[in-house]
Write a protein that holds these residues in place. Structure first.
Motif, mmCIF file in Angstrom:
data_model
loop_
_atom_site.group_PDB
_atom_site.id
_atom_site.type_symbol
_atom_site.label_atom_id
_atom_site.label_comp_id
_atom_site.label_asym_id
_atom_site.label_seq_id
_atom_site.Cartn_x
_atom_site.Cartn_y
_atom_site.Cartn_z
ATOM 1 N N ALA A 343 0.861 -1.192 0.000
ATOM 2 C CA ALA A 343 0.000 0.000 0.000
ATOM 3 C C ALA A 343 0.889 1.230 0.000
ATOM 4 O O ALA A 343 0.780 2.117 0.836
ATOM 5 N N GLU A 344 1.813 1.258 -0.974
ATOM 6 C CA GLU A 344 2.865 2.280 -1.004
ATOM 7 C C GLU A 344 2.413 3.592 -1.631
ATOM 8 O O GLU A 344 2.968 4.648 -1.336
ATOM 9 N N GLY A 345 1.421 3.541 -2.521
ATOM 10 C CA GLY A 345 1.003 4.759 -3.216
ATOM 11 C C GLY A 345 0.529 5.829 -2.262
ATOM 12 O O GLY A 345 0.874 7.008 -2.388
ATOM 13 N N ARG A 346 -0.257 5.434 -1.274
ATOM 14 C CA ARG A 346 -0.789 6.412 -0.318
ATOM 15 C C ARG A 346 0.327 7.001 0.547
ATOM 16 O O ARG A 346 0.207 8.108 1.041
ATOM 17 N N MET A 347 1.424 6.242 0.716
ATOM 18 C CA MET A 347 2.548 6.744 1.507
ATOM 19 C C MET A 347 3.246 7.916 0.819
ATOM 20 O O MET A 347 3.578 8.912 1.451
ATOM 21 N N VAL A 348 3.474 7.782 -0.489
ATOM 22 C CA VAL A 348 4.163 8.866 -1.208
ATOM 23 C C VAL A 348 3.223 10.040 -1.461
ATOM 24 O O VAL A 348 3.643 11.207 -1.437
ATOM 25 N N LEU A 349 1.943 9.751 -1.695
ATOM 26 C CA LEU A 349 0.979 10.832 -1.918
ATOM 27 C C LEU A 349 0.795 11.685 -0.669
ATOM 28 O O LEU A 349 0.621 12.907 -0.763
ATOM 29 N N ALA A 350 0.838 11.053 0.499
ATOM 30 C CA ALA A 350 0.648 11.799 1.748
ATOM 31 C C ALA A 350 1.691 12.900 1.888
ATOM 32 O O ALA A 350 1.367 14.055 2.215
ATOM 33 N N ASP A 351 2.952 12.580 1.626
ATOM 34 C CA ASP A 351 4.011 13.591 1.679
ATOM 35 C C ASP A 351 3.731 14.727 0.709
ATOM 36 O O ASP A 351 3.818 15.916 1.051
ATOM 37 N N ALA A 352 3.438 14.363 -0.538
ATOM 38 C CA ALA A 352 3.283 15.376 -1.586
ATOM 39 C C ALA A 352 2.068 16.260 -1.345
ATOM 40 O O ALA A 352 2.092 17.468 -1.624
ATOM 41 N N LEU A 353 0.983 15.681 -0.840
ATOM 42 C CA LEU A 353 -0.216 16.475 -0.574
ATOM 43 C C LEU A 353 0.055 17.548 0.479
ATOM 44 O O LEU A 353 -0.293 18.723 0.297
ATOM 45 N N VAL A 354 0.662 17.142 1.593
ATOM 46 C CA VAL A 354 0.937 18.117 2.655
ATOM 47 C C VAL A 354 1.902 19.191 2.163
ATOM 48 O O VAL A 354 1.697 20.390 2.383
ATOM 49 N N TYR A 355 2.953 18.783 1.488
ATOM 50 C CA TYR A 355 3.942 19.730 0.965
ATOM 51 C C TYR A 355 3.297 20.699 -0.019
ATOM 52 O O TYR A 355 3.499 21.927 0.075
ATOM 53 N N GLY A 356 2.534 20.183 -0.958
ATOM 54 C CA GLY A 356 1.930 21.044 -1.978
ATOM 55 C C GLY A 356 0.944 22.040 -1.404
ATOM 56 O O GLY A 356 0.912 23.203 -1.802
ATOM 57 N N ILE A 357 0.137 21.586 -0.441
ATOM 58 C CA ILE A 357 -0.851 22.473 0.165
ATOM 59 C C ILE A 357 -0.171 23.536 1.018
ATOM 60 O O ILE A 357 -0.534 24.717 0.974
ATOM 61 N N GLU A 358 0.845 23.130 1.779
ATOM 62 C CA GLU A 358 1.542 24.078 2.649
ATOM 63 C C GLU A 358 2.302 25.124 1.839
ATOM 64 O O GLU A 358 2.272 26.315 2.141
ATOM 65 N N LYS A 359 2.973 24.685 0.775
ATOM 66 C CA LYS A 359 3.818 25.600 0.007
ATOM 67 C C LYS A 359 3.008 26.485 -0.931
ATOM 68 O O LYS A 359 3.263 27.693 -1.045
ATOM 69 N N HIS A 360 2.032 25.911 -1.605
ATOM 70 C CA HIS A 360 1.367 26.625 -2.700
ATOM 71 C C HIS A 360 -0.005 27.187 -2.342
ATOM 72 O O HIS A 360 -0.538 28.011 -3.082
ATOM 73 N N LYS A 361 -0.608 26.711 -1.273
ATOM 74 C CA LYS A 361 -1.919 27.209 -0.826
ATOM 75 C C LYS A 361 -2.920 27.271 -1.980
ATOM 76 O O LYS A 361 -3.461 28.327 -2.300
ATOM 77 N N PRO A 362 -3.212 26.130 -2.595
ATOM 78 C CA PRO A 362 -4.103 26.096 -3.763
ATOM 79 C C PRO A 362 -5.565 26.280 -3.374
ATOM 80 O O PRO A 362 -5.947 26.135 -2.208
ATOM 81 N N ASP A 363 -6.370 26.585 -4.388
ATOM 82 C CA ASP A 363 -7.819 26.689 -4.182
ATOM 83 C C ASP A 363 -8.486 25.321 -4.144
ATOM 84 O O ASP A 363 -9.561 25.171 -3.562
ATOM 85 N N ALA A 364 -7.871 24.342 -4.785
ATOM 86 C CA ALA A 364 -8.393 22.977 -4.773
ATOM 87 C C ALA A 364 -7.253 22.027 -5.108
ATOM 88 O O ALA A 364 -6.263 22.408 -5.733
ATOM 89 N N VAL A 365 -7.411 20.776 -4.667
ATOM 90 C CA VAL A 365 -6.390 19.748 -4.879
ATOM 91 C C VAL A 365 -7.034 18.534 -5.520
ATOM 92 O O VAL A 365 -8.111 18.089 -5.096
ATOM 93 N N ILE A 366 -6.369 17.982 -6.535
ATOM 94 C CA ILE A 366 -6.818 16.743 -7.168
ATOM 95 C C ILE A 366 -5.637 15.814 -7.254
ATOM 96 O O ILE A 366 -4.572 16.195 -7.745
#
Length: 491
Positions: A343-366
Protein backbone atom coordinates in the motif's frame (compact mmCIF):
# COMPACT_ATOMS: atom_id res chain seq x y z
CA UNK A 1 24.59 3.90 -28.35
CA UNK A 2 21.08 3.75 -29.75
CA UNK A 3 18.26 4.62 -27.34
CA UNK A 4 16.38 1.34 -26.77
CA UNK A 5 13.05 3.16 -26.46
CA UNK A 6 10.97 4.74 -29.21
CA UNK A 7 10.82 8.54 -28.95
CA UNK A 8 9.01 9.80 -25.84
CA UNK A 9 6.66 11.49 -26.42
CA UNK A 10 5.75 9.77 -29.66
CA UNK A 11 4.60 11.71 -32.69
CA UNK A 12 0.90 11.88 -33.50
CA UNK A 13 -0.70 11.91 -36.92
CA UNK A 14 -1.11 15.26 -38.60
CA UNK A 15 -4.78 16.19 -38.95
CA UNK A 16 -5.94 18.80 -41.41
CA UNK A 17 -9.29 19.97 -42.74
CA UNK A 18 -9.98 20.79 -46.38
CA UNK A 19 -12.73 21.05 -48.97
CA UNK A 20 -10.49 19.47 -51.62
CA UNK A 21 -9.33 15.88 -52.14
CA UNK A 22 -5.79 15.58 -53.39
CA UNK A 23 -5.37 13.30 -56.38
CA UNK A 24 -4.07 9.86 -55.50
CA UNK A 25 -4.98 10.07 -51.79
CA UNK A 26 -6.86 6.96 -50.58
CA UNK A 27 -10.35 7.86 -49.42
CA UNK A 28 -12.52 6.64 -46.56
CA UNK A 29 -16.22 7.40 -46.32
CA UNK A 30 -18.25 7.51 -43.12
CA UNK A 31 -21.56 5.69 -43.30
CA UNK A 32 -24.47 5.87 -40.86
CA UNK A 33 -26.45 2.74 -40.07
CA UNK A 34 -29.89 2.49 -41.66
CA UNK A 35 -32.93 3.22 -39.54
CA UNK A 36 -35.12 0.38 -38.31
CA UNK A 37 -37.77 1.37 -40.82
CA UNK A 38 -35.38 1.25 -43.77
CA UNK A 39 -33.52 -1.91 -42.77
CA UNK A 40 -30.79 -3.13 -45.15
CA UNK A 41 -32.56 -1.46 -48.03
CA UNK A 42 -31.53 1.90 -46.60
CA UNK A 43 -27.90 1.51 -47.72
CA UNK A 44 -26.81 1.26 -51.33
CA UNK A 45 -23.79 -0.66 -52.53
CA UNK A 46 -20.55 1.26 -52.92
CA UNK A 47 -17.93 -0.27 -55.22
CA UNK A 48 -19.61 -3.66 -54.93
CA UNK A 49 -19.84 -3.57 -51.12
CA UNK A 50 -23.03 -3.10 -49.14
CA UNK A 51 -22.04 -1.14 -46.00
CA UNK A 52 -23.42 -2.04 -42.60
CA UNK A 53 -23.00 1.38 -41.03
CA UNK A 54 -22.40 -0.32 -37.66
CA UNK A 55 -20.28 1.87 -35.38
CA UNK A 56 -16.65 0.86 -35.73
CA UNK A 57 -17.27 -1.55 -38.62
CA UNK A 58 -14.71 -0.89 -41.38
CA UNK A 59 -15.09 -2.49 -44.81
CA UNK A 60 -12.63 -2.47 -47.69
CA UNK A 61 -13.95 -1.49 -51.12
CA UNK A 62 -12.22 -3.28 -54.02
CA UNK A 63 -13.24 -0.84 -56.76
CA UNK A 64 -14.18 2.82 -57.15
CA UNK A 65 -12.93 6.03 -55.59
CA UNK A 66 -13.53 4.99 -51.98
CA UNK A 67 -11.21 2.42 -50.42
CA UNK A 68 -12.78 2.09 -46.98
CA UNK A 69 -16.26 2.42 -45.50
CA UNK A 70 -16.43 3.18 -41.78
CA UNK A 71 -19.68 2.88 -39.89
CA UNK A 72 -20.77 5.61 -37.47
CA UNK A 73 -23.87 3.85 -36.16
CA UNK A 74 -26.76 6.18 -35.42
CA UNK A 75 -24.49 9.19 -35.78
CA UNK A 76 -23.93 9.94 -32.10
CA UNK A 77 -20.60 11.75 -31.53
CA UNK A 78 -19.20 8.85 -29.46
CA UNK A 79 -19.74 6.54 -32.42
CA UNK A 80 -17.51 8.80 -34.50
CA UNK A 81 -14.69 8.19 -32.03
CA UNK A 82 -15.16 4.45 -32.38
CA UNK A 83 -15.25 4.77 -36.17
CA UNK A 84 -12.11 6.90 -36.29
CA UNK A 85 -10.16 4.48 -34.10
CA UNK A 86 -11.23 1.40 -36.08
CA UNK A 87 -10.55 3.20 -39.35
CA UNK A 88 -7.00 4.25 -38.51
CA UNK A 89 -6.21 0.69 -37.42
CA UNK A 90 -7.64 -0.73 -40.65
CA UNK A 91 -5.77 1.79 -42.80
CA UNK A 92 -2.50 1.10 -40.95
CA UNK A 93 -2.99 -2.63 -41.58
CA UNK A 94 -3.59 -1.92 -45.28
CA UNK A 95 -0.40 0.13 -45.41
CA UNK A 96 1.55 -2.77 -43.92
CA UNK A 97 0.06 -5.15 -46.50
CA UNK A 98 0.93 -2.81 -49.36
CA UNK A 99 4.53 -2.56 -48.17
CA UNK A 100 4.83 -6.35 -47.83
CA UNK A 101 3.46 -6.72 -51.35
CA UNK A 102 6.14 -4.39 -52.67
CA UNK A 103 3.76 -1.57 -53.48
CA UNK A 104 4.55 2.08 -52.88
CA UNK A 105 3.68 3.07 -49.32
CA UNK A 106 0.98 5.69 -48.99
CA UNK A 107 1.49 7.97 -45.99
CA UNK A 108 -1.81 9.89 -46.04
CA UNK A 109 -5.49 9.22 -46.45
CA UNK A 110 -8.64 11.30 -46.46
CA UNK A 111 -11.93 10.91 -44.60
CA UNK A 112 -15.09 12.25 -46.18
CA UNK A 113 -17.29 13.86 -43.54
CA UNK A 114 -21.07 13.52 -43.77
CA UNK A 115 -22.92 16.73 -44.60
CA UNK A 116 -24.58 16.87 -41.17
CA UNK A 117 -21.34 16.41 -39.19
CA UNK A 118 -20.97 19.08 -36.51
CA UNK A 119 -18.01 20.24 -34.46
CA UNK A 120 -18.70 17.60 -31.77
CA UNK A 121 -18.59 14.85 -34.42
CA UNK A 122 -15.28 16.14 -35.79
CA UNK A 123 -13.87 16.26 -32.27
CA UNK A 124 -14.78 12.66 -31.50
CA UNK A 125 -13.60 11.44 -34.90
CA UNK A 126 -10.27 13.19 -34.37
CA UNK A 127 -9.77 11.54 -30.97
CA UNK A 128 -10.31 8.15 -32.56
CA UNK A 129 -7.97 8.84 -35.46
CA UNK A 130 -5.19 10.25 -33.28
CA UNK A 131 -5.25 7.61 -30.53
CA UNK A 132 -6.74 4.48 -32.11
CA UNK A 133 -3.51 3.61 -33.93
CA UNK A 134 -1.23 4.17 -30.94
CA UNK A 135 1.81 1.89 -30.79
CA UNK A 136 4.69 1.55 -28.32
CA UNK A 137 7.23 -1.11 -29.23
CA UNK A 138 10.79 -1.59 -28.03
CA UNK A 139 12.52 -3.31 -30.94
CA UNK A 140 15.81 -3.59 -32.82
CA UNK A 141 13.98 -3.44 -36.15
CA UNK A 142 13.98 -0.31 -38.23
CA UNK A 143 10.70 1.63 -38.04
CA UNK A 144 8.13 0.49 -40.60
CA UNK A 145 6.48 3.01 -42.91
CA UNK A 146 3.54 4.54 -41.08
CA UNK A 147 0.74 6.99 -41.68
CA UNK A 148 1.63 10.64 -41.34
CA UNK A 149 -1.45 12.66 -42.32
CA UNK A 150 -5.22 12.40 -42.29
CA UNK A 151 -7.23 14.96 -44.23
CA UNK A 152 -10.82 15.56 -43.14
CA UNK A 153 -12.90 16.51 -46.15
CA UNK A 154 -15.94 18.73 -45.84
CA UNK A 155 -18.23 19.94 -48.61
CA UNK A 156 -18.74 23.19 -46.74
CA UNK A 157 -15.68 25.36 -47.23
CA UNK A 158 -17.02 27.83 -44.68
CA UNK A 159 -16.77 25.10 -42.01
CA UNK A 160 -13.02 24.64 -42.41
CA UNK A 161 -11.92 27.39 -39.95
CA UNK A 162 -14.38 26.17 -37.29
CA UNK A 163 -13.20 22.59 -37.64
CA UNK A 164 -9.56 23.69 -37.46
CA UNK A 165 -10.33 25.50 -34.21
CA UNK A 166 -11.76 22.26 -32.79
CA UNK A 167 -8.68 20.33 -33.87
CA UNK A 168 -6.31 22.74 -32.09
CA UNK A 169 -7.75 21.66 -28.75
CA UNK A 170 -8.12 17.98 -29.68
CA UNK A 171 -4.49 17.73 -30.78
CA UNK A 172 -3.27 18.80 -27.33
CA UNK A 173 -5.72 16.58 -25.47
CA UNK A 174 -4.79 13.57 -27.60
CA UNK A 175 -1.10 14.39 -27.21
CA UNK A 176 -1.57 14.40 -23.43
CA UNK A 177 -3.19 10.95 -23.49
CA UNK A 178 -0.52 9.61 -25.83
CA UNK A 179 2.33 11.05 -23.76
CA UNK A 180 0.84 9.55 -20.59
CA UNK A 181 0.66 6.20 -22.38
CA UNK A 182 4.31 6.49 -23.43
CA UNK A 183 5.45 7.18 -19.89
CA UNK A 184 3.44 4.35 -18.37
CA UNK A 185 4.38 1.84 -21.09
CA UNK A 186 8.13 2.50 -20.80
CA UNK A 187 9.86 -0.54 -19.23
CA UNK A 188 10.99 -0.08 -15.67
CA UNK A 189 14.60 -1.12 -16.26
CA UNK A 190 14.88 2.25 -18.05
CA UNK A 191 12.07 4.16 -16.33
CA UNK A 192 13.70 4.91 -12.99
CA UNK A 193 12.51 7.87 -10.90
CA UNK A 194 15.48 9.84 -12.29
CA UNK A 195 14.52 8.96 -15.90
CA UNK A 196 10.94 10.05 -15.28
CA UNK A 197 12.13 13.34 -13.80
CA UNK A 198 14.63 14.00 -16.59
CA UNK A 199 12.04 13.20 -19.27
CA UNK A 200 9.56 15.58 -17.66
CA UNK A 201 12.10 18.39 -17.57
CA UNK A 202 13.09 17.78 -21.20
CA UNK A 203 9.54 17.71 -22.54
CA UNK A 204 8.49 20.81 -20.57
CA UNK A 205 11.46 22.82 -21.82
CA UNK A 206 10.60 25.78 -24.00
CA UNK A 207 6.90 25.92 -23.11
CA UNK A 208 6.07 29.46 -21.92
CA UNK A 209 5.37 29.93 -18.21
CA UNK A 210 6.15 26.29 -17.39
CA UNK A 211 9.07 25.28 -15.16
CA UNK A 212 10.15 21.94 -13.71
CA UNK A 213 12.12 21.40 -10.51
CA UNK A 214 13.53 17.97 -9.61
CA UNK A 215 14.26 17.19 -5.95
CA UNK A 216 16.69 14.36 -5.18
CA UNK A 217 16.91 11.97 -2.23
CA UNK A 218 19.14 14.32 -0.22
CA UNK A 219 16.61 17.13 -0.49
CA UNK A 220 13.79 14.73 0.37
CA UNK A 221 15.65 13.65 3.51
CA UNK A 222 16.38 17.24 4.56
CA UNK A 223 12.72 18.19 4.13
CA UNK A 224 11.34 15.12 5.91
CA UNK A 225 9.58 13.26 3.09
CA UNK A 226 9.43 10.07 5.16
CA UNK A 227 6.79 8.34 3.04
CA UNK A 228 8.69 8.74 -0.23
CA UNK A 229 11.99 7.74 1.37
CA UNK A 230 10.47 4.67 3.05
CA UNK A 231 8.93 3.38 -0.17
CA UNK A 232 12.02 4.14 -2.25
CA UNK A 233 14.48 2.89 0.37
CA UNK A 234 14.63 -0.67 -0.93
CA UNK A 235 15.73 0.26 -4.44
CA UNK A 236 19.13 1.05 -5.91
CA UNK A 237 17.36 3.76 -7.93
CA UNK A 238 16.71 6.61 -5.45
CA UNK A 239 13.40 8.51 -5.36
CA UNK A 240 12.63 11.93 -6.81
CA UNK A 241 10.00 14.62 -6.36
CA UNK A 242 8.99 16.20 -9.67
CA UNK A 243 7.46 19.67 -9.34
CA UNK A 244 5.86 21.35 -12.35
CA UNK A 245 4.78 24.99 -12.04
CA UNK A 246 2.64 26.69 -14.67
CA UNK A 247 2.26 30.38 -13.96
CA UNK A 248 0.29 32.31 -16.61
CA UNK A 249 -0.01 36.06 -16.13
CA UNK A 250 -3.21 37.28 -14.60
CA UNK A 251 -4.39 33.89 -13.31
CA UNK A 252 -6.46 34.11 -10.13
CA UNK A 253 -7.27 30.43 -9.56
CA UNK A 254 -4.60 27.94 -8.44
CA UNK A 255 -5.06 24.17 -8.69
CA UNK A 256 -2.71 21.55 -7.25
CA UNK A 257 -2.46 18.23 -9.14
CA UNK A 258 -0.67 15.32 -7.44
CA UNK A 259 0.11 11.98 -9.09
CA UNK A 260 1.44 8.67 -7.81
CA UNK A 261 4.77 7.97 -9.52
CA UNK A 262 5.75 4.41 -8.53
CA UNK A 263 7.96 3.46 -11.47
CA UNK A 264 7.82 -0.22 -10.50
CA UNK A 265 5.99 -1.93 -7.68
CA UNK A 266 7.08 -5.33 -6.40
CA UNK A 267 4.87 -4.84 -3.37
CA UNK A 268 7.99 -4.57 -1.23
CA UNK A 269 8.30 -7.11 1.56
CA UNK A 270 4.54 -7.70 1.24
CA UNK A 271 5.43 -8.98 -2.20
CA UNK A 272 2.94 -9.27 -5.04
CA UNK A 273 2.12 -12.55 -6.83
CA UNK A 274 4.43 -13.14 -9.79
CA UNK A 275 1.66 -13.56 -12.37
CA UNK A 276 0.72 -9.89 -12.69
CA UNK A 277 3.88 -8.21 -11.47
CA UNK A 278 5.14 -7.41 -14.98
CA UNK A 279 2.23 -4.99 -15.34
CA UNK A 280 3.55 -2.87 -12.49
CA UNK A 281 5.54 -0.71 -14.91
CA UNK A 282 2.23 1.19 -15.25
CA UNK A 283 1.91 1.85 -11.52
CA UNK A 284 2.96 5.44 -12.17
CA UNK A 285 0.03 6.04 -14.54
CA UNK A 286 -1.41 8.65 -12.17
CA UNK A 287 1.88 10.56 -12.19
CA UNK A 288 2.06 10.18 -15.97
CA UNK A 289 -1.40 11.71 -16.29
CA UNK A 290 -0.35 14.69 -14.14
CA UNK A 291 2.86 15.29 -16.12
CA UNK A 292 1.10 15.04 -19.47
CA UNK A 293 -1.85 17.15 -18.35
CA UNK A 294 0.25 20.03 -16.98
CA UNK A 295 2.27 20.09 -20.20
CA UNK A 296 -0.95 20.27 -22.25
CA UNK A 297 -2.44 22.93 -19.97
CA UNK A 298 0.62 25.09 -20.54
CA UNK A 299 0.66 24.40 -24.28
CA UNK A 300 -3.00 25.48 -24.49
CA UNK A 301 -2.14 28.58 -22.43
CA UNK A 302 -5.10 28.12 -20.13
CA UNK A 303 -5.43 31.12 -17.75
CA UNK A 304 -5.28 29.03 -14.57
CA UNK A 305 -2.28 28.66 -12.25
CA UNK A 306 -1.40 24.96 -11.90
CA UNK A 307 1.17 23.09 -9.84
CA UNK A 308 1.88 19.42 -10.54
CA UNK A 309 3.65 17.17 -8.03
CA UNK A 310 4.78 13.62 -8.77
CA UNK A 311 6.52 11.75 -5.93
CA UNK A 312 8.47 9.09 -7.87
CA UNK A 313 9.92 5.97 -6.28
CA UNK A 314 10.54 2.29 -6.98
CA UNK A 315 9.02 -0.08 -4.39
CA UNK A 316 11.63 -2.83 -4.29
CA UNK A 317 12.81 -5.68 -2.04
CA UNK A 318 16.18 -5.51 -0.28
CA UNK A 319 17.78 -5.26 3.12
CA UNK A 320 16.85 -1.57 3.23
CA UNK A 321 13.16 -2.04 2.39
CA UNK A 322 10.60 -0.60 4.77
CA UNK A 323 8.70 -3.17 6.83
CA UNK A 324 5.17 -3.92 8.03
CA UNK A 325 5.05 -2.56 11.55
CA UNK A 326 7.29 0.42 10.85
CA UNK A 327 6.26 3.91 11.96
CA UNK A 328 6.92 6.47 9.22
CA UNK A 329 6.98 10.23 9.79
CA UNK A 330 5.64 12.16 6.78
CA UNK A 331 6.38 15.67 5.60
CA UNK A 332 4.66 17.93 8.13
CA UNK A 333 5.17 15.52 11.03
CA UNK A 334 2.17 13.16 10.94
CA UNK A 335 3.08 9.50 11.56
CA UNK A 336 1.78 6.36 9.86
CA UNK A 337 1.69 2.76 11.09
CA UNK A 338 2.70 0.59 8.13
CA UNK A 339 0.50 -2.48 7.76
CA UNK A 340 1.30 -3.56 4.20
CA UNK A 341 4.26 -2.38 2.14
CA UNK A 342 2.21 -2.93 -1.03
CA UNK A 343 0.00 0.00 0.00
CA UNK A 344 2.86 2.28 -1.00
CA UNK A 345 1.00 4.76 -3.22
CA UNK A 346 -0.79 6.41 -0.32
CA UNK A 347 2.55 6.74 1.51
CA UNK A 348 4.16 8.87 -1.21
CA UNK A 349 0.98 10.83 -1.92
CA UNK A 350 0.65 11.80 1.75
CA UNK A 351 4.01 13.59 1.68
CA UNK A 352 3.28 15.38 -1.59
CA UNK A 353 -0.22 16.48 -0.57
CA UNK A 354 0.94 18.12 2.66
CA UNK A 355 3.94 19.73 0.97
CA UNK A 356 1.93 21.04 -1.98
CA UNK A 357 -0.85 22.47 0.16
CA UNK A 358 1.54 24.08 2.65
CA UNK A 359 3.82 25.60 0.01
CA UNK A 360 1.37 26.62 -2.70
CA UNK A 361 -1.92 27.21 -0.83
CA UNK A 362 -4.10 26.10 -3.76
CA UNK A 363 -7.82 26.69 -4.18
CA UNK A 364 -8.39 22.98 -4.77
CA UNK A 365 -6.39 19.75 -4.88
CA UNK A 366 -6.82 16.74 -7.17
CA UNK A 367 -4.72 13.61 -6.93
CA UNK A 368 -4.65 10.71 -9.40
CA UNK A 369 -3.33 7.23 -8.65
CA UNK A 370 -3.54 3.56 -9.52
CA UNK A 371 -4.21 3.15 -5.84
CA UNK A 372 -6.35 0.09 -5.10
CA UNK A 373 -7.27 -3.12 -6.87
CA UNK A 374 -10.59 -2.83 -5.04
CA UNK A 375 -11.70 -0.20 -7.55
CA UNK A 376 -11.46 -2.75 -10.37
CA UNK A 377 -13.96 -4.86 -8.44
CA UNK A 378 -16.23 -1.88 -7.77
CA UNK A 379 -16.23 -0.18 -11.16
CA UNK A 380 -14.55 -2.50 -13.64
CA UNK A 381 -11.70 -1.44 -15.91
CA UNK A 382 -13.23 1.38 -17.93
CA UNK A 383 -14.45 3.75 -15.20
CA UNK A 384 -12.45 5.79 -12.70
CA UNK A 385 -13.53 6.38 -9.12
CA UNK A 386 -13.93 9.88 -7.69
CA UNK A 387 -13.75 10.51 -3.94
CA UNK A 388 -14.21 14.13 -2.94
CA UNK A 389 -14.74 16.39 0.05
CA UNK A 390 -16.47 18.97 -2.15
CA UNK A 391 -19.59 18.25 -4.23
CA UNK A 392 -18.90 20.98 -6.77
CA UNK A 393 -15.37 19.67 -7.39
CA UNK A 394 -16.62 16.10 -7.80
CA UNK A 395 -19.16 17.29 -10.36
CA UNK A 396 -16.51 19.27 -12.22
CA UNK A 397 -14.41 16.11 -12.54
CA UNK A 398 -17.23 13.92 -13.82
CA UNK A 399 -18.48 16.57 -16.25
CA UNK A 400 -14.95 17.15 -17.55
CA UNK A 401 -14.64 13.42 -18.12
CA UNK A 402 -17.92 13.32 -20.04
CA UNK A 403 -16.72 16.06 -22.37
CA UNK A 404 -13.53 14.18 -23.30
CA UNK A 405 -14.87 10.62 -23.30
CA UNK A 406 -13.57 9.36 -19.94
CA UNK A 407 -16.07 7.82 -17.50
CA UNK A 408 -16.05 8.60 -13.76
CA UNK A 409 -18.25 7.52 -10.86
CA UNK A 410 -18.58 9.28 -7.51
CA UNK A 411 -17.64 7.04 -4.59
CA UNK A 412 -18.51 7.63 -0.92
CA UNK A 413 -16.21 8.78 1.86
CA UNK A 414 -18.03 6.82 4.56
CA UNK A 415 -17.71 8.54 7.91
CA UNK A 416 -18.52 5.29 9.71
CA UNK A 417 -15.15 3.99 8.49
CA UNK A 418 -13.13 7.11 9.29
CA UNK A 419 -12.08 5.84 12.70
CA UNK A 420 -10.54 2.71 11.15
CA UNK A 421 -7.61 4.75 9.79
CA UNK A 422 -6.83 6.22 13.19
CA UNK A 423 -3.66 4.71 14.67
CA UNK A 424 -2.65 3.45 18.09
CA UNK A 425 1.15 3.52 17.78
CA UNK A 426 1.09 6.29 15.20
CA UNK A 427 -1.35 8.99 14.13
CA UNK A 428 -2.92 6.97 11.30
CA UNK A 429 -2.96 3.41 10.00
CA UNK A 430 -1.96 2.82 6.40
CA UNK A 431 -3.85 -0.43 5.68
CA UNK A 432 -6.45 -1.10 8.37
CA UNK A 433 -8.65 -3.44 6.34
CA UNK A 434 -12.19 -2.86 5.14
CA UNK A 435 -13.37 -1.70 1.68
CA UNK A 436 -10.02 -0.98 0.05
CA UNK A 437 -10.77 2.00 -2.19
CA UNK A 438 -12.77 3.84 0.47
CA UNK A 439 -10.28 3.22 3.27
CA UNK A 440 -7.38 4.38 1.07
CA UNK A 441 -9.25 7.58 0.26
CA UNK A 442 -10.01 8.16 3.95
CA UNK A 443 -6.31 7.74 4.72
CA UNK A 444 -5.39 10.39 2.14
CA UNK A 445 -8.07 12.72 3.49
CA UNK A 446 -6.08 12.88 6.73
CA UNK A 447 -3.39 14.83 4.83
CA UNK A 448 -5.43 17.48 2.96
CA UNK A 449 -6.95 19.57 5.74
CA UNK A 450 -9.82 21.86 4.76
CA UNK A 451 -8.91 22.55 1.11
CA UNK A 452 -11.43 21.17 -1.43
CA UNK A 453 -9.99 17.82 -2.56
CA UNK A 454 -10.76 15.08 -5.04
CA UNK A 455 -9.00 11.72 -5.21
CA UNK A 456 -9.11 9.89 -8.55
CA UNK A 457 -8.49 6.15 -8.27
CA UNK A 458 -7.64 4.92 -11.77
CA UNK A 459 -6.40 1.40 -10.98
CA UNK A 460 -9.01 -0.07 -13.36
CA UNK A 461 -8.95 2.12 -16.48
CA UNK A 462 -5.23 3.03 -16.42
CA UNK A 463 -4.36 -0.02 -18.48
CA UNK A 464 -6.21 -2.29 -20.89
CA UNK A 465 -5.77 -5.87 -22.03
CA UNK A 466 -7.82 -5.52 -25.19
CA UNK A 467 -8.78 -2.96 -27.81
CA UNK A 468 -11.91 -0.83 -27.44
CA UNK A 469 -12.83 2.57 -28.88
CA UNK A 470 -9.59 4.62 -29.03
CA UNK A 471 -7.82 2.37 -26.49
CA UNK A 472 -5.29 -0.33 -27.38
CA UNK A 473 -3.70 -2.91 -25.04
CA UNK A 474 -1.27 -1.43 -22.52
CA UNK A 475 -1.38 1.92 -20.77
CA UNK A 476 -4.44 3.98 -21.70
CA UNK A 477 -3.44 7.49 -20.60
CA UNK A 478 -6.68 7.65 -18.63
CA UNK A 479 -7.27 10.85 -16.60
CA UNK A 480 -4.89 13.07 -18.58
CA UNK A 481 -7.67 14.48 -20.79
CA UNK A 482 -10.04 14.84 -17.84
CA UNK A 483 -7.48 16.86 -15.90
CA UNK A 484 -6.88 19.25 -18.81
CA UNK A 485 -10.60 19.71 -19.31
CA UNK A 486 -11.09 20.16 -15.57
CA UNK A 487 -8.57 22.98 -15.47
CA UNK A 488 -10.16 24.52 -18.57
CA UNK A 489 -13.49 24.62 -16.70
CA UNK A 490 -11.92 27.14 -14.28
CA UNK A 491 -10.71 29.40 -17.10
Amino acid sequence: MRNPLPPVPGKLLELEVSADLRRGTPLATLIAAPSEEDGDAGLEEIGGVRPTGKAGDVQTVPTGGTRWLAGVGDGEPRHYRKAGAALVRAVSAALDEDVKAGEKAFRAFAVELPEDAGAEHVEELAFGLLLGGYRFTVTAEEPKPSLRTVRLLTRHERAVPAYEKVLERVRELAAAASFARDLANAPSNIKTPAWLADTTARVAGGIPNLTVSVRDEKWLAEQGFGGVLAVGGGSAAPPRLIELEYRPRGATTHLLLVGKGITFDTGGLSIKPADGMHLMRTDMAGGAAIIAAVRAIAALRLPVKVTGLVPAAENHVSGSSYRPGDIVRHYGGKTTEVGNTDAEGRMVLADALVYGIEKHKPDAVIDAATLTGAMKVSLGVRTGGVFATDDALAERVTKAGERVGEAWWRMPLLEDLAETVQGSLGDVRQAPGGPGGIVAALFLREFVGDVPWAHLDIAGPARADKTYADVVPGATGFAARTLVELVASYA
